[in-house]
Write a protein that holds these residues in place. Structure first.
Motif, PDB file in Angstrom:
ATOM      1  N   ARG A 104     -25.745   6.215 -15.987  1.00  0.00           N
ATOM      2  CA  ARG A 104     -24.895   7.202 -16.372  1.00  0.00           C
ATOM      3  C   ARG A 104     -25.822   8.518 -16.211  1.00  0.00           C
ATOM      4  O   ARG A 104     -25.593   9.662 -15.642  1.00  0.00           O
ATOM      5  N   LEU A 105     -27.031   8.518 -16.987  1.00  0.00           N
ATOM      6  CA  LEU A 105     -27.777   9.504 -17.040  1.00  0.00           C
ATOM      7  C   LEU A 105     -28.298  10.129 -15.578  1.00  0.00           C
ATOM      8  O   LEU A 105     -28.395  11.211 -15.239  1.00  0.00           O
ATOM      9  N   ALA A 106     -28.725   9.034 -14.834  1.00  0.00           N
ATOM     10  CA  ALA A 106     -29.162   9.307 -13.468  1.00  0.00           C
ATOM     11  C   ALA A 106     -28.023   9.757 -12.429  1.00  0.00           C
ATOM     12  O   ALA A 106     -28.419  10.677 -11.811  1.00  0.00           O
ATOM     13  N   LEU A 107     -26.916   9.340 -12.670  1.00  0.00           N
ATOM     14  CA  LEU A 107     -25.998   9.480 -11.552  1.00  0.00           C
ATOM     15  C   LEU A 107     -25.352  10.746 -12.050  1.00  0.00           C
ATOM     16  O   LEU A 107     -24.791  11.628 -11.259  1.00  0.00           O
ATOM     17  N   GLN A 108     -25.149  11.092 -13.223  1.00  0.00           N
ATOM     18  CA  GLN A 108     -24.757  12.530 -13.767  1.00  0.00           C
ATOM     19  C   GLN A 108     -25.867  13.500 -13.148  1.00  0.00           C
ATOM     20  O   GLN A 108     -25.325  14.679 -12.774  1.00  0.00           O
ATOM     21  N   SER A 109     -27.084  13.266 -13.211  1.00  0.00           N
ATOM     22  CA  SER A 109     -27.933  14.182 -12.882  1.00  0.00           C
ATOM     23  C   SER A 109     -28.023  14.925 -11.342  1.00  0.00           C
ATOM     24  O   SER A 109     -28.713  15.727 -10.864  1.00  0.00           O
ATOM     25  N   VAL A 110     -27.161  13.944 -10.619  1.00  0.00           N
ATOM     26  CA  VAL A 110     -27.200  14.318  -9.231  1.00  0.00           C
ATOM     27  C   VAL A 110     -25.778  14.711  -8.743  1.00  0.00           C
ATOM     28  O   VAL A 110     -25.336  14.706  -7.702  1.00  0.00           O
ATOM     29  N   GLY A 111     -24.939  14.875  -9.851  1.00  0.00           N
ATOM     30  CA  GLY A 111     -23.858  15.645  -9.560  1.00  0.00           C
ATOM     31  C   GLY A 111     -22.538  14.716  -9.672  1.00  0.00           C
ATOM     32  O   GLY A 111     -21.290  14.696  -9.209  1.00  0.00           O
ATOM     33  N   GLY A 112     -22.764  13.516 -10.587  1.00  0.00           N
ATOM     34  CA  GLY A 112     -21.823  12.408 -10.686  1.00  0.00           C
ATOM     35  C   GLY A 112     -20.984  12.692 -11.804  1.00  0.00           C
ATOM     36  O   GLY A 112     -21.484  13.221 -12.920  1.00  0.00           O
ATOM     37  N   VAL A 113     -19.540  12.344 -11.992  1.00  0.00           N
ATOM     38  CA  VAL A 113     -18.634  12.288 -13.296  1.00  0.00           C
ATOM     39  C   VAL A 113     -18.265  11.016 -13.452  1.00  0.00           C
ATOM     40  O   VAL A 113     -17.835  10.304 -12.550  1.00  0.00           O
ATOM     41  N   CYS A 114     -18.573  10.461 -14.731  1.00  0.00           N
ATOM     42  CA  CYS A 114     -18.184   9.062 -15.215  1.00  0.00           C
ATOM     43  C   CYS A 114     -16.725   9.059 -15.398  1.00  0.00           C
ATOM     44  O   CYS A 114     -16.338   9.803 -16.280  1.00  0.00           O
ATOM     45  N   ALA A 115     -16.105   8.115 -14.652  1.00  0.00           N
ATOM     46  CA  ALA A 115     -14.669   7.960 -14.854  1.00  0.00           C
ATOM     47  C   ALA A 115     -14.226   6.874 -15.935  1.00  0.00           C
ATOM     48  O   ALA A 115     -12.985   6.817 -16.267  1.00  0.00           O
ATOM     49  N   VAL A 396     -36.140   5.672 -11.353  1.00  0.00           N
ATOM     50  CA  VAL A 396     -35.922   4.811 -10.038  1.00  0.00           C
ATOM     51  C   VAL A 396     -34.475   5.060  -9.629  1.00  0.00           C
ATOM     52  O   VAL A 396     -34.098   5.223  -8.789  1.00  0.00           O
ATOM     53  N   VAL A 397     -33.466   4.850 -10.699  1.00  0.00           N
ATOM     54  CA  VAL A 397     -32.102   4.824 -10.271  1.00  0.00           C
ATOM     55  C   VAL A 397     -31.741   6.180  -9.884  1.00  0.00           C
ATOM     56  O   VAL A 397     -30.953   6.391  -8.914  1.00  0.00           O
ATOM     57  N   ARG A 398     -32.324   7.429 -10.495  1.00  0.00           N
ATOM     58  CA  ARG A 398     -32.237   8.528  -9.956  1.00  0.00           C
ATOM     59  C   ARG A 398     -32.472   8.843  -8.483  1.00  0.00           C
ATOM     60  O   ARG A 398     -31.969   9.508  -7.794  1.00  0.00           O
ATOM     61  N   VAL A 399     -33.662   8.328  -8.189  1.00  0.00           N
ATOM     62  CA  VAL A 399     -34.112   8.415  -6.621  1.00  0.00           C
ATOM     63  C   VAL A 399     -33.526   7.724  -5.845  1.00  0.00           C
ATOM     64  O   VAL A 399     -32.746   8.378  -4.974  1.00  0.00           O
ATOM     65  N   LEU A 400     -32.840   6.709  -6.155  1.00  0.00           N
ATOM     66  CA  LEU A 400     -31.892   5.741  -5.450  1.00  0.00           C
ATOM     67  C   LEU A 400     -30.354   6.665  -5.364  1.00  0.00           C
ATOM     68  O   LEU A 400     -29.880   6.610  -4.266  1.00  0.00           O
ATOM     69  N   ALA A 401     -30.118   7.078  -6.497  1.00  0.00           N
ATOM     70  CA  ALA A 401     -28.799   7.893  -6.517  1.00  0.00           C
ATOM     71  C   ALA A 401     -28.975   9.082  -5.544  1.00  0.00           C
ATOM     72  O   ALA A 401     -27.764   9.416  -5.037  1.00  0.00           O
ATOM     73  N   GLU A 402     -30.026   9.885  -5.701  1.00  0.00           N
ATOM     74  CA  GLU A 402     -30.037  11.045  -4.656  1.00  0.00           C
ATOM     75  C   GLU A 402     -29.911  10.621  -3.123  1.00  0.00           C
ATOM     76  O   GLU A 402     -29.399  11.321  -2.630  1.00  0.00           O
ATOM     77  N   SER A 403     -30.592   9.054  -2.691  1.00  0.00           N
ATOM     78  CA  SER A 403     -30.555   8.889  -1.390  1.00  0.00           C
ATOM     79  C   SER A 403     -29.066   8.498  -0.973  1.00  0.00           C
ATOM     80  O   SER A 403     -28.557   8.601  -0.019  1.00  0.00           O
TER      81      SER A 403
END
Length: 409
Positions: A104-115, A396-403
């Motif tokens: 969640r922390l990583a995905l939110q940092s790239v513009g994600g919203v947890c549903a 690591v998750v953040r880098v993958l989330a960005e890609s």
């Protein structure tokens, strides 16, 4: 941080949410929290099949002067949350087997919203709630068990673009229920994954069809049971219409820990995305970079424990098998942080001048996994070690989330 608004709003909705979970206070609280965050992000409410539920929730909040308009409500709600979503969101995700929210922390940092979020461990759920203002639902099988229809899953789990899950590695049984007899499913994965937590991921993916499956597991899953486990995972995902890609990634260029994990990024085939993992390379970071300057003696291991480590290490070296315990080289990354670390600390012992070595502190464990300094830790050490040992390496998750986002946008 002011959590009074959040707590008051949650309490107001409990009577309504308990009508869906009559004998389950924790899931009722999770539902109330999910409703609040859905209102703040302009998302549909869980179980609101007709649209009437949203009106009822808004009236309940409005009567208590907690809801005037969405802007006021969002601002007031997020004031009580340490890690709210970005003000500008680009996609929605669900967080399964969520632990303490590394995904969640990583995905939110790239513009994600947890549903939607789910986690069974009660202590981890408390840590998650402290940091994200939302209590995860418990056992995911309530939503995705074999007795649930696709219609139920569709109505109870919100639409999302990314399904994120760090699921446990479990052996798959070949004695499950036949796919032909499975309710609402006609896919071969049913009989092989029945009874595992991977099955719940597949059930949700089958019903909701998110654009991306973003999964994480231990590196040994690739060779588990001579590769049979991974073969079932790959074929199951492929049968659901996803392009299966995986890579084992070492976290040490991003955090000072040698943590090799298997990451799976699977885009729906109809999107035509040929995903390639980004290269994560560079010099490994040194363990000394995350150590606290002053640490209490409570973290120094006892004479008995240290001598036990020495004796067992000596015996195991002689026979060429079993664990060894040495003090860490602070100029290199640590060994992998594991959930059992709190038992005796053998995986990472910090040398001390004139003393026995010490264990890592919970804050140092958080840093090893890339959690920010404002992350609220568990109140006691034992659950903290377990939770960070089970977590993902956030950078690591953040880098993958960005890609992933580069290909989704």
């Amino acid at each position: 941080m002011n959590s009074e608004f959040l707590n008051q709003a949650t309490s107001l909705l409990m009577a309504l949410s308990q009508s869906f979970f009559e004998d389950d206070i924790e899931n009722a609280k999770a539902l109330a929290g999910h409703w609040l965050q859905s209102i703040a992000t302009g998302s549909p409410l869980i179980f609101d099949n007709s649209g009437n539920l949203r009106a009822t929730v808004l009236k309940t909040l409005g009567d208590a002067s907690l809801f005037v308009d969405e802007s006021q409500f969002s601002s007031s709600l997020w004031e009580g949350v340490i890690f709210p979503p970005n003000s500008t969101s680009h996609f929605k995700f669900i967080d399964l087997f969520a632990g303490i929210g590394g995904f969640r922390l990583a995905l939110q940092s790239v513009g994600g919203v947890c549903a939607f979020t789910s986690e069974w461990d009660r202590s981890a759920k408390k840590t998650y709630e402290k940091n994200y203002g939302e209590l995860p639902f418990g056992d995911i099988s309530f939503f995705s068990g074999i007795e649930r229809s696709d219609e139920f899953i569709n109505n109870s789990i919100p639409d999302h673009d990314v399904l994120a899950a760090g699921f446990p590695c479990q052996p798959f049984s070949h004695a499950g229920v036949s796919a032909r007899n499975a309710r609402g499913l006609k896919h071969g994965f049913e009989c092989e994954t029945q009874g595992t937590l991977f099955f719940d991921i597949m059930r949700i993916a089958h019903a909701k069809k998110p654009k991306v499956l973003f999964l994480e597991n231990v590196k040994n899953i690739v060779g588990h049971r001579k590769g049979e486990t991974f073969k079932v995972i790959k074929s199951s995902i492929d049968e659901l219409g996803y392009d299966f890609k995986y890579k084992v990634i070492d976290s040490s260029p991003l955090v000072p820990q040698r943590r090799n994990r298997c990451y799976m990024v699977c885009f729906r085939k109809d999107l035509g995305v040929d995903y390639e993992f980004p290269e994560i390379s560079g010099e490994p970071l040194p363990l000394k970079s995350i150590l606290e300057e002053e640490v209490g003696d409570v973290y120094t291991i006892s004479d008995k424990l240290w001598q036990g480590h020495i004796n067992r290490t000596s015996r195991n070296l002689e026979r060429g098998a079993g664990f060894t315990a040495h003090v860490a080289d602070l100029s290199r990354p640590s060994n992998t942080l594991v959930a059992r670390y709190g038992k005796d600390g053998k995986e990472c012992l910090i040398p001390q001048e004139g003393k026995n070595p010490r264990m890592l502190t919970p804050r140092e464990c958080a840093r090893l996994q890339g959690f920010p300094e404002q992350f609220c830790l568990p109140e006691s050490r034992t659950p903290a070690y377990k939770q960070f040992g089970n977590s993902v390496a956030v950078p690591v998750v953040r880098v993958l989330a960005e890609s992933i986002m580069e290909r989704l946008m």
